[in-house]
Design an enzyme around this catalytic site. Sequence first.
Site, PDB file in Angstrom:
ATOM      1  N   SER A 122       0.825  -1.105  -0.011  1.00  0.00           N
ATOM      2  CA  SER A 122      -0.096   0.076  -0.153  1.00  0.00           C
ATOM      3  C   SER A 122       0.752   1.233   0.054  1.00  0.00           C
ATOM      4  O   SER A 122       1.714   1.587  -1.019  1.00  0.00           O
ATOM      5  CB  SER A 122      -1.199   0.024   1.279  1.00  0.00           C
ATOM      6  OG  SER A 122      -2.041   0.805   1.211  1.00  0.00           O
ATOM      7  N   MET A 123       0.642   2.165   1.028  1.00  0.00           N
ATOM      8  CA  MET A 123       1.638   3.299   0.870  1.00  0.00           C
ATOM      9  C   MET A 123       3.210   2.867   0.864  1.00  0.00           C
ATOM     10  O   MET A 123       4.075   3.652   0.438  1.00  0.00           O
ATOM     11  CB  MET A 123       1.480   4.110   2.178  1.00  0.00           C
ATOM     12  CG  MET A 123       2.232   5.432   2.359  1.00  0.00           C
ATOM     13  SD  MET A 123       2.160   6.039   4.026  1.00  0.00           S
ATOM     14  CE  MET A 123       3.378   5.023   5.040  1.00  0.00           C
TER      15      MET A 123
END
Length: 252
Positions: free
Chosen positions: A95-96
């Site tokens: 994700s991030m």
Amino acid sequence: MTPTDGSDLWLRRFHPAPDAPVRLVCFPHAGGSASFYHPVSAALANDADVVALQYPGRQDRRNEPNVDDIGVLADRLAPVVAPLFDRPVVFFGHSMGAILAFEVARRLEGDGHTLAMLFASGRRAPSTRRVENVHQRDDDGLLADVKALSGTDAKVLGDEELLRMVLPAIRSDYRAIETYGSVDAVLGCPITALVGDDDPKSTVGEADAWRAHTTAAFRLREFRGGHFYLSSRAPEVIAVVGEAVRGAVAVG
């Protein structure tokens, strides 16, 4: 930050393997911590020196200011990670963490350090763009998104005191990733994109767009599941990463 200034705050080894022939560096998701990768470390301890990153503002670093800008965080991390390149290095970011891993890799390539592999998990390619403003919601709205993704321990979500502790880090990370602009940069290392087939944060097509960000080999792996498919499909994901780690040793 220089490589010798506080690197022990950033780098966590749950199963130290100083003589391993390759390193696997793991980048947590928004609101996540190094401990998320403890199972990966346990599973691959015989193959790699697994290093999980701990960002400021959470767990034992909760009294440090959060960093709400991907570029600033990458600038701080690059010199901390650079000394790890005394052997082949694989990055895994979810994700991030996938975008942060990509940005750190960009900076390190500029200094002559090329990854053996970048795993970009649960995140659309840097060149794709969505308008997102979850970080601007009130606490209930922010938590609703977190709960929908099923990425935070249910015990934390049900404990008001714990929530007060982790919400600033979650909001800061959401702000960092949601204000990240579209980037067309290209790496010289192979990229493997991993995505759940029901991920609200990245379609399979958006994950496939990572192929435009490498001049080397690209591979797309699709798994059943949502944004945190890697928790329910852990054995499969770890097998894929383990294969790359062993391959990095052979190439290196």
